[in-house]
Design a protein around this motif. Structure first.
Motif, PDB file in Angstrom:
ATOM      1  N   SER A 359      43.105 -35.848  84.338  1.00  0.00           N
ATOM      2  CA  SER A 359      44.560 -36.178  84.674  1.00  0.00           C
ATOM      3  C   SER A 359      45.528 -34.884  84.608  1.00  0.00           C
ATOM      4  CB  SER A 359      45.068 -37.350  83.916  1.00  0.00           C
ATOM      5  OG  SER A 359      46.273 -37.658  84.065  1.00  0.00           O
ATOM      6  N   ASP A 360      46.537 -34.969  85.355  1.00  0.00           N
ATOM      7  CA  ASP A 360      47.599 -33.917  85.178  1.00  0.00           C
ATOM      8  C   ASP A 360      48.851 -34.559  85.098  1.00  0.00           C
ATOM      9  OD1 ASP A 360      48.202 -34.799  87.895  1.00  0.00           O
ATOM     10  OD2 ASP A 360      47.824 -33.298  89.008  1.00  0.00           O
ATOM     11  N   GLY A 361      48.798 -35.875  84.843  1.00  0.00           N
ATOM     12  CA  GLY A 361      50.172 -36.642  84.763  1.00  0.00           C
ATOM     13  C   GLY A 361      50.523 -37.450  85.841  1.00  0.00           C
ATOM     14  N   HIS A 362      50.163 -36.625  87.130  1.00  0.00           N
ATOM     15  CA  HIS A 362      50.548 -37.210  88.293  1.00  0.00           C
ATOM     16  C   HIS A 362      49.119 -38.106  89.035  1.00  0.00           C
ATOM     17  CE1 HIS A 362      54.714 -35.889  88.121  1.00  0.00           C
ATOM     18  NE2 HIS A 362      54.041 -34.754  87.932  1.00  0.00           N
ATOM     19  N   HIS A 363      48.165 -37.510  88.929  1.00  0.00           N
ATOM     20  CA  HIS A 363      46.892 -38.189  89.719  1.00  0.00           C
ATOM     21  C   HIS A 363      45.681 -38.233  88.509  1.00  0.00           C
ATOM     22  CE1 HIS A 363      49.047 -36.485  92.852  1.00  0.00           C
ATOM     23  NE2 HIS A 363      48.399 -37.341  93.697  1.00  0.00           N
ATOM     24  N   LEU A 364      44.896 -39.166  88.931  1.00  0.00           N
ATOM     25  CA  LEU A 364      43.725 -39.466  87.829  1.00  0.00           C
ATOM     26  C   LEU A 364      42.615 -39.259  88.651  1.00  0.00           C
ATOM     27  CD1 LEU A 364      42.905 -40.040  85.073  1.00  0.00           C
ATOM     28  CD2 LEU A 364      42.961 -42.369  85.947  1.00  0.00           C
ATOM     29  N   ARG A 365      41.741 -38.386  88.423  1.00  0.00           N
ATOM     30  CA  ARG A 365      40.469 -38.273  89.366  1.00  0.00           C
ATOM     31  C   ARG A 365      39.260 -37.784  88.452  1.00  0.00           C
ATOM     32  NH1 ARG A 365      43.917 -34.000  90.019  1.00  0.00           N
ATOM     33  NH2 ARG A 365      43.039 -31.898  89.261  1.00  0.00           N
ATOM     34  N   THR A 366      37.916 -38.422  89.051  1.00  0.00           N
ATOM     35  CA  THR A 366      36.896 -37.967  88.365  1.00  0.00           C
ATOM     36  C   THR A 366      36.722 -36.596  88.317  1.00  0.00           C
ATOM     37  OG1 THR A 366      35.532 -38.053  90.259  1.00  0.00           O
ATOM     38  CG2 THR A 366      36.079 -40.047  88.962  1.00  0.00           C
ATOM     39  N   SER A 367      35.728 -36.042  87.136  1.00  0.00           N
ATOM     40  CA  SER A 367      35.513 -34.631  87.247  1.00  0.00           C
ATOM     41  C   SER A 367      34.024 -34.665  87.944  1.00  0.00           C
ATOM     42  CB  SER A 367      35.072 -34.337  85.764  1.00  0.00           C
ATOM     43  OG  SER A 367      34.045 -35.481  85.060  1.00  0.00           O
ATOM     44  N   GLU A 368      33.286 -33.662  88.022  1.00  0.00           N
ATOM     45  CA  GLU A 368      32.176 -33.533  88.841  1.00  0.00           C
ATOM     46  C   GLU A 368      31.228 -34.311  88.142  1.00  0.00           C
ATOM     47  OE1 GLU A 368      31.295 -32.106  91.836  1.00  0.00           O
ATOM     48  OE2 GLU A 368      33.382 -31.980  91.905  1.00  0.00           O
ATOM     49  N   ALA A 369      31.076 -34.279  86.845  1.00  0.00           N
ATOM     50  CA  ALA A 369      30.323 -35.121  86.105  1.00  0.00           C
ATOM     51  C   ALA A 369      30.755 -36.654  86.361  1.00  0.00           C
ATOM     52  CB  ALA A 369      30.137 -34.995  84.577  1.00  0.00           C
ATOM     53  N   GLY A 370      31.624 -36.933  86.037  1.00  0.00           N
ATOM     54  CA  GLY A 370      32.346 -38.302  86.522  1.00  0.00           C
ATOM     55  C   GLY A 370      31.943 -38.901  87.868  1.00  0.00           C
ATOM     56  N   ALA A 371      31.935 -38.038  88.873  1.00  0.00           N
ATOM     57  CA  ALA A 371      31.736 -38.444  90.280  1.00  0.00           C
ATOM     58  C   ALA A 371      30.439 -39.175  90.276  1.00  0.00           C
ATOM     59  CB  ALA A 371      31.718 -37.382  91.067  1.00  0.00           C
ATOM     60  N   LEU A 372      29.323 -38.839  89.530  1.00  0.00           N
ATOM     61  CA  LEU A 372      28.052 -39.423  89.354  1.00  0.00           C
ATOM     62  C   LEU A 372      28.294 -40.706  88.813  1.00  0.00           C
ATOM     63  CD1 LEU A 372      25.962 -36.230  88.157  1.00  0.00           C
ATOM     64  CD2 LEU A 372      25.922 -37.368  90.597  1.00  0.00           C
ATOM     65  N   LEU A 373      29.258 -41.114  88.154  1.00  0.00           N
ATOM     66  CA  LEU A 373      29.262 -42.497  87.458  1.00  0.00           C
ATOM     67  C   LEU A 373      30.595 -43.250  87.976  1.00  0.00           C
ATOM     68  CD1 LEU A 373      28.380 -40.882  84.074  1.00  0.00           C
ATOM     69  CD2 LEU A 373      26.744 -42.058  85.505  1.00  0.00           C
ATOM     70  N   VAL A 374      30.872 -42.947  89.183  1.00  0.00           N
ATOM     71  CA  VAL A 374      32.063 -43.564  89.592  1.00  0.00           C
ATOM     72  C   VAL A 374      32.338 -45.093  89.569  1.00  0.00           C
ATOM     73  CG1 VAL A 374      31.809 -43.620  92.036  1.00  0.00           C
ATOM     74  CG2 VAL A 374      34.174 -43.506  91.265  1.00  0.00           C
ATOM     75  N   ASN A 375      31.159 -45.831  89.786  1.00  0.00           N
ATOM     76  CA  ASN A 375      31.200 -47.295  89.662  1.00  0.00           C
ATOM     77  C   ASN A 375      31.396 -47.811  88.417  1.00  0.00           C
ATOM     78  OD1 ASN A 375      31.116 -47.402  92.677  1.00  0.00           O
ATOM     79  ND2 ASN A 375      28.756 -47.348  92.483  1.00  0.00           N
ATOM     80  N   ALA A 376      30.721 -46.995  87.386  1.00  0.00           N
ATOM     81  CA  ALA A 376      30.709 -47.245  86.078  1.00  0.00           C
ATOM     82  C   ALA A 376      32.081 -47.340  85.422  1.00  0.00           C
ATOM     83  CB  ALA A 376      29.724 -46.688  85.221  1.00  0.00           C
ATOM     84  N   ILE A 377      32.609 -45.903  85.917  1.00  0.00           N
ATOM     85  CA  ILE A 377      34.057 -45.710  85.526  1.00  0.00           C
ATOM     86  C   ILE A 377      34.944 -46.810  85.975  1.00  0.00           C
ATOM     87  CG2 ILE A 377      35.863 -44.021  85.945  1.00  0.00           C
ATOM     88  CD1 ILE A 377      33.916 -41.841  85.676  1.00  0.00           C
ATOM     89  N   LEU A 378      35.008 -47.138  87.196  1.00  0.00           N
ATOM     90  CA  LEU A 378      35.726 -48.141  87.657  1.00  0.00           C
ATOM     91  C   LEU A 378      35.723 -49.528  86.834  1.00  0.00           C
ATOM     92  CD1 LEU A 378      35.114 -47.672  91.422  1.00  0.00           C
ATOM     93  CD2 LEU A 378      37.287 -47.169  90.471  1.00  0.00           C
ATOM     94  N   GLY A 379      34.367 -49.753  86.513  1.00  0.00           N
ATOM     95  CA  GLY A 379      34.226 -51.175  85.801  1.00  0.00           C
ATOM     96  C   GLY A 379      35.251 -51.003  84.537  1.00  0.00           C
ATOM     97  N   LYS A 380      35.363 -49.933  83.975  1.00  0.00           N
ATOM     98  CA  LYS A 380      36.134 -49.754  82.804  1.00  0.00           C
ATOM     99  C   LYS A 380      37.553 -49.774  82.831  1.00  0.00           C
ATOM    100  CE  LYS A 380      32.260 -47.778  80.143  1.00  0.00           C
ATOM    101  NZ  LYS A 380      31.712 -46.560  79.413  1.00  0.00           N
ATOM    102  N   ILE A 381      38.120 -48.915  83.847  1.00  0.00           N
ATOM    103  CA  ILE A 381      39.674 -48.529  83.674  1.00  0.00           C
ATOM    104  C   ILE A 381      40.433 -49.475  84.426  1.00  0.00           C
ATOM    105  CG2 ILE A 381      39.031 -46.205  83.585  1.00  0.00           C
ATOM    106  CD1 ILE A 381      39.877 -45.922  86.746  1.00  0.00           C
ATOM    107  N   VAL A 382      39.650 -50.622  85.414  1.00  0.00           N
ATOM    108  CA  VAL A 382      40.702 -51.439  86.058  1.00  0.00           C
ATOM    109  C   VAL A 382      41.141 -52.564  84.868  1.00  0.00           C
ATOM    110  CG1 VAL A 382      40.913 -53.356  87.983  1.00  0.00           C
ATOM    111  CG2 VAL A 382      39.655 -50.980  88.292  1.00  0.00           C
ATOM    112  N   ALA A 383      42.357 -52.547  84.843  1.00  0.00           N
ATOM    113  CA  ALA A 383      43.019 -53.364  83.956  1.00  0.00           C
ATOM    114  C   ALA A 383      42.962 -54.981  84.627  1.00  0.00           C
ATOM    115  CB  ALA A 383      44.367 -52.861  83.152  1.00  0.00           C
ATOM    116  N   VAL A 384      42.970 -55.938  83.769  1.00  0.00           N
ATOM    117  CA  VAL A 384      43.257 -57.486  84.095  1.00  0.00           C
ATOM    118  C   VAL A 384      44.942 -57.328  83.865  1.00  0.00           C
ATOM    119  CG1 VAL A 384      42.698 -59.713  83.718  1.00  0.00           C
ATOM    120  CG2 VAL A 384      40.945 -57.839  83.334  1.00  0.00           C
ATOM    121  N   ASP A 385      45.190 -58.087  85.025  1.00  0.00           N
ATOM    122  CA  ASP A 385      46.680 -58.370  85.118  1.00  0.00           C
ATOM    123  C   ASP A 385      47.000 -59.678  84.188  1.00  0.00           C
ATOM    124  OD1 ASP A 385      49.303 -58.679  85.610  1.00  0.00           O
ATOM    125  OD2 ASP A 385      49.154 -59.011  87.695  1.00  0.00           O
ATOM    126  N   PRO A 386      47.821 -59.256  83.180  1.00  0.00           N
ATOM    127  CA  PRO A 386      47.835 -60.462  82.132  1.00  0.00           C
ATOM    128  C   PRO A 386      48.681 -61.599  82.691  1.00  0.00           C
ATOM    129  CG  PRO A 386      49.512 -58.716  81.652  1.00  0.00           C
ATOM    130  CD  PRO A 386      48.646 -58.104  82.680  1.00  0.00           C
TER     131      PRO A 386
END
Length: 386
Positions: A359-386
């Motif tokens: 993250s640079d404060g304006h954009h959030l993206r995967t690293s090269e290592a994270g790109a291999l695990l993008v589906n797992a990452i998505l499952g963790k970072i999407v917050a549930v709307d309260p």
């Protein structure tokens, strides 16, 4: 300007017919003995007419003919659809108009006619560069025919992409390295490289369930195949800008970027999906998939779609998160905030600390290592709307 209007406005035109059904394909494609071309041309134009009445004043940034096999469309049908779209919406000065093509339906005069009708980009389905794997994939062309098709396309059009499928049965790392090296030797500005996915409702899916789809790569080999793909493409000046898409800087697919950046697009033709802002909110549309069902709908009521769902706020921002995190540009955090979007802050912090996210404060993206695990990452970072 509504949030979803910030990423362009496109038209997707689905041509559902193919010469043969590939065993890995789960797209809405059908093999038929004949097509009433005049009838289909009129229906596509009529559906565009109806949509244009609901979306006045928009600037059209792209048109994409997908399928199926759009290169089976007569050039006059393609030209008529483009003319209808240009007549209803204001075309951008740099409008991108793409047509997908299979090598078996490529012929120089026909392709020149497509360009004359307004097409300015081709996407050629090579899929493999050796005859044995092409037969396994159910393709009707040979490797030599694929190369000739690409040469024909580049002889009449500056912007030409092609597709390859890798992680195929019995494919080795050395074999893919050699094949991709060959592909990069003649690649132009863009190519799409897809790992073979065995979808349930396909011939490959049925074969896999019966235990007959042997030789698919294990996870470690699949990772190695992906990594060598990134290394070779990057060295050739065609870095990844989305999970499966590579381009020289500035040559990225403008139409696909509408999808990935949660823009607006109209979908016409059987099974076509769309996302479009309306007075009542952002609407998800889906046309009936059966070609004759869709054709009858349009001719009877002027509407080739059966489902229109108003998306909830959480649907909108979750789609944006899921699609944009697949790109190297990542999530525009200011735009996400404008959608009312939420991320799980603790998960983002944890994944950033572990090097999976950047993250640079304006954009959030995967690293090269994270790109291999993008589906797992998505499952963790999407917050549930309260």
């Amino acid at each position: 300007m509504e949030n979803w209007q910030q990423a362009g406005f496109g038209l997707y035109v689905h041509w559902p017919f193919c010469a043969a059904k590939c065993p890995y394909c789960d797209f809405n494609s059908h093999v038929v003995s004949s097509v009433d071309q005049a009838r289909w041309r009129a229906a596509l134009i009529h559906d565009i007419d109806c949509w244009a009445a609901r979306t006045p004043g928009r600037m059209l940034t792209s048109i994409f003919f997908g399928g199926g096999t759009p290169s089976l469309m007569p050039p006059e049908t393609v030209a008529a659809v483009i003319d209808a779209a240009r007549g209803h919406w204001t075309p951008a000065n740099d409008i991108e108009i793409t047509l997908e093509a299979n090598p078996t339906s490529v012929e120089a005069g026909r392709f020149a006619d497509y360009v004359g009708g307004g097409v300015n980009r081709f996407s050629v389905g090579l899929q493999a560069l050796n005859d044995a794997d092409l037969r396994t994939l159910g393709r009707l062309h040979t490797a030599a025919e694929g190369r000739r098709a690409f040469d024909v396309a580049t002889s009449v059009c500056e912007r030409v992409s092609f597709d390859l499928i890798y992680a195929r049965q019995h494919q080795t790392l050395a074999g893919w390295t050699a094949e991709l090296t060959e592909a990069l030797s003649f690649a132009g500005e863009h190519l799409s490289l897809y790992q073979l996915t065995v979808e349930e409702n396909t011939a490959f899916g049925a074969r896999a369930r019966a235990g007959g789809l042997r030789g698919l790569p294990k996870e470690d080999l699949a990772v190695d195949l992906y990594q060598v793909t990134q290394d070779l493409c990057g060295a050739a000046g065609l870095p990844r800008y989305e999970t499966s898409n590579h381009a020289r800087p500035g040559a990225e697919s403008r139409h696909n970027r509408i999808y990935w950046a949660a823009g607006d697009w109209i979908g016409v033709g059987p099974g076509a999906h769309g996302r479009v802002g309306q007075r009542e909110g952002r609407v998800a549309t889906a046309a009936r998939p059966g070609p004759m069902d869709w054709l009858t709908d349009v001719e009877g009521s002027g509407r080739g779609r059966t489902n229109e769902d108003i998306l909830q706020k959480s649907d909108i921002y979750e789609e944006y998160i899921i699609m944009s995190l697949r790109t190297t540009a990542g999530i525009d955090l200011d735009r996400l905030a404008g959608m009312g979007g939420l991320l799980d802050k603790s998960a983002v912090e944890e994944l950033t600390s572990s090097g999976m996210l950047i993250s640079d404060g304006h954009h959030l993206r995967t690293s090269e290592a994270g790109a291999l695990l993008v589906n797992a990452i998505l499952g963790k970072i999407v917050a549930v709307d309260p």
